[in-house]
Design a protein around this motif. Sequence first.
Motif, short mmCIF file in Angstrom:
data_model
loop_
_atom_site.label_atom_id
_atom_site.label_comp_id
_atom_site.label_asym_id
_atom_site.label_seq_id
_atom_site.Cartn_x
_atom_site.Cartn_y
_atom_site.Cartn_z
N SER A 236 -26.99 17.06 22.59
CA SER A 236 -26.43 17.84 21.48
C SER A 236 -27.51 17.99 20.41
O SER A 236 -28.44 17.19 20.34
N CYS A 243 -24.38 15.90 27.45
CA CYS A 243 -23.47 16.52 28.41
C CYS A 243 -24.20 16.54 29.75
O CYS A 243 -25.39 16.88 29.81
N ILE A 262 -19.09 14.56 28.85
CA ILE A 262 -19.79 14.27 27.60
C ILE A 262 -19.61 12.80 27.25
O ILE A 262 -18.56 12.21 27.52
N ILE A 279 -14.88 17.62 30.57
CA ILE A 279 -14.45 18.81 29.81
C ILE A 279 -14.19 20.02 30.70
O ILE A 279 -13.82 21.09 30.20
N TYR A 292 -26.37 23.06 25.03
CA TYR A 292 -25.73 23.17 23.72
C TYR A 292 -26.33 24.33 22.93
O TYR A 292 -27.54 24.59 23.00
N TYR A 298 -21.14 25.18 20.53
CA TYR A 298 -20.76 25.51 21.89
C TYR A 298 -21.62 24.76 22.92
O TYR A 298 -22.70 24.26 22.61
N ILE A 299 -21.11 24.74 24.13
CA ILE A 299 -21.90 24.38 25.30
C ILE A 299 -21.80 25.54 26.28
O ILE A 299 -20.69 25.91 26.70
N TYR A 319 -18.10 26.87 26.27
CA TYR A 319 -17.13 25.85 25.88
C TYR A 319 -17.21 25.63 24.38
O TYR A 319 -18.29 25.36 23.84
N ARG A 321 -16.73 23.43 21.36
CA ARG A 321 -16.65 21.97 21.18
C ARG A 321 -15.53 21.55 20.23
O ARG A 321 -15.05 20.42 20.31
N ARG A 322 -15.12 22.44 19.35
CA ARG A 322 -14.06 22.10 18.39
C ARG A 322 -12.68 22.26 19.01
O ARG A 322 -11.82 21.39 18.87
#
Length: 723
Positions: A236, A243, A262, A279, A292, A298-299, A319, A321-322
């Motif tokens: 990250s 991740c 993660i 995830i 990231y 995001y990822i 993805y 992250r929040r």
Amino acid sequence: MRRLGFLLLLSSLALPVFAQNKHPFTFEDMMSLKRIAEPVVSPDGKWVAFSAVDVDLAANTKTPHIWIVPTAGGGANEKEREIISAQDADRPRWAPDGKRFAFVSTKEGGSQIWIADFDGAAGTVTGVHRLTSIATEADGELWSPDGKNILFVSNVYPECADEACNAKKLEDSKNSKVKALIFTRLLYRHWNHFIEGRRSHLLAIPAEGGASRDLTPGDYDAPVFSLGGQDDYAFSPDGQEICYTSNHDPVEATSTNNDLWIVPVNGGQASAPIAAKNITADNPASDSTPLYSPDGKYIAYRAQKRPGYEADQFRLMLYDRRTGEKKDLLGSSLWDWVGTFAWTPNSSKIFYVSRDDEARNKGQNVIWSTTIEPTTVTPKTIRNIPPGARQITRIMFGERITRGYDDDLTFSPEGRLLLFTRMSVRRPPEIQKLEPPEKIDPYDLPEGEQLTHLNAPILSQVAMSPLEPFWFTGAHGDKVEGFLVKPPDFDASKKYPVKFLIHGGPQGAWGDDWSYRWNPELFAANGYLVVMINFHGSTGYGQKFIDAINSDWGGAPFEDLMKGLDYAENTYPFIDKDRECALGASYGGYMANWILGHTDRFKCIVSHDGQFNTESAWGSTEELWFPDWEFGGPLYTNREMYRKWSPHLSATNFKTPTLVVHDQLDYRLDVSEGFQLFTTLQRLGVPSKMLYFPDEGHWVLKPQNSQLWYKTVNGWIDQWTKK
């Protein structure tokens, strides 16, 4: 086996002219070329570090060294320079402050992580020291964005909690007089090695040195096995989380269900680590190559939809992250697989490599970009994208980005430059840069600037021919593409013998790309025309075309190959159809065996690591998801499909002189397949020879073994096709 298709992808480069008198390309020329990979830009944006492999044919070695080149480029004093030459050095990765970089070296026994101190003003290394001394070795390092840790991969014993335990188990194994292994589950061997109770894990070590910590404990590979491409793990932006890709299905040999996990970098203790979070648990197919966004929101990653199918379309996913929300960024606008991808430093776009209709006509790839947020503007692109969709823009045409290397598509820190490697059928990879403009005219695309010219002196002395595409009507009435490479000093008034190359995979493809193992220019160099067909199942022509080979291995692909060769014979009067030899490896070897029992049109055949008996191959391979998908299920549930497409059942038709090549350490297609074929040919009295390598896997990689391979293969073809 899809990955056995040729992973390196290419395009043309302009080279300075050094000499007018050129000679045909030789094996020695090929071994003299430097093999460039992994460009990474320094944090100040001034330098590009990269690795270049030197081959010493006499010593039978391949040694990587680290070089740099200024991003400015263009001047006499701004050429590439080797900066670590006293030891092997590979995979450079910059520290965030740019004053150091990490690299991998085997200088003091085994693969370990080293640190080089770097003078950014002079562009020189002022000192090196070893960081790791781990018995299970270290590779694949990444520097954390906060500069505090270095992540690396090591093959450890999952039951061990520390380095001392791993070292003792390795020493005990080495000293034991008993070398027997006990297996309790499948995937006990993989690719070219036996697992022997170890797993690939991600470990972190302080950048200043100290004890390493296992961040992915457990009896799983984390990250998963990979033959190249982008890393299957990432930091990250704050350096506090990683991740990674791991498969936790109970029977890994039948599963492609790689998931993204993660885990905190500094959480928990060795005795009680914090559990990783899956995830992508909602997707039963593969999720991989996480990256990231620089802003941490995001990822991005690549995903497939169909479980068990390693050749399903690779999609670009996002993805959040929040919220945990996942989106397919490209959706229906994606025509082909997504390859290498990179974030812009401001996190607004992702640049990626893919192909479209125009690019496929030349066997090439395209660099694209997509915005992360929807746009209200309808961009001027070659695709019809409605208002409100993400803006997908064609950045560069004619590029083939080398997917066989790591991080071959990357931005400078400020986002001004895009760095990538570029190659063609006539030139191995060199590093290029591009300044992506804000506004793109898809019909007036920018050209990149070549930064490295390491191989120009050798290539300027060599005569090679360009790749020439042609199209014909193949199986199912579909348009199928083929390619032709002419010999040097080609004379259209003459008749030439043909080397008919069949690619592996089967989900692979021929294209305008470079290879050291099956090099079309080297095959053409001694007076042959090289003909190649991208039959049904080949990549780059849409997923429907790829899927057409499923449960039809000897059907449409064989029809395409024969019709393609018919077309070439009827279109090009310089082809001598009475002097043709078919040769292939992996699936290409399977098809060579299938051809052996279904046509007598060839003067000779070369079958390398080919499947001869589909029934026995099912029980001796390791990645069982592959035959289970390709033949519609396991052998014991669908035996008739395996028998339908098994070359060994047509043995009574074998007449063509055949060279069999197989390798002892090939666990994708066991060496017994080659022995069965050679035994059958000998008992039938068919002229045959076998080339056996006790120290190679699915690919012949050692320099002198490669030299013998080319000499034996070309000698066999000469024996049966040269007048």
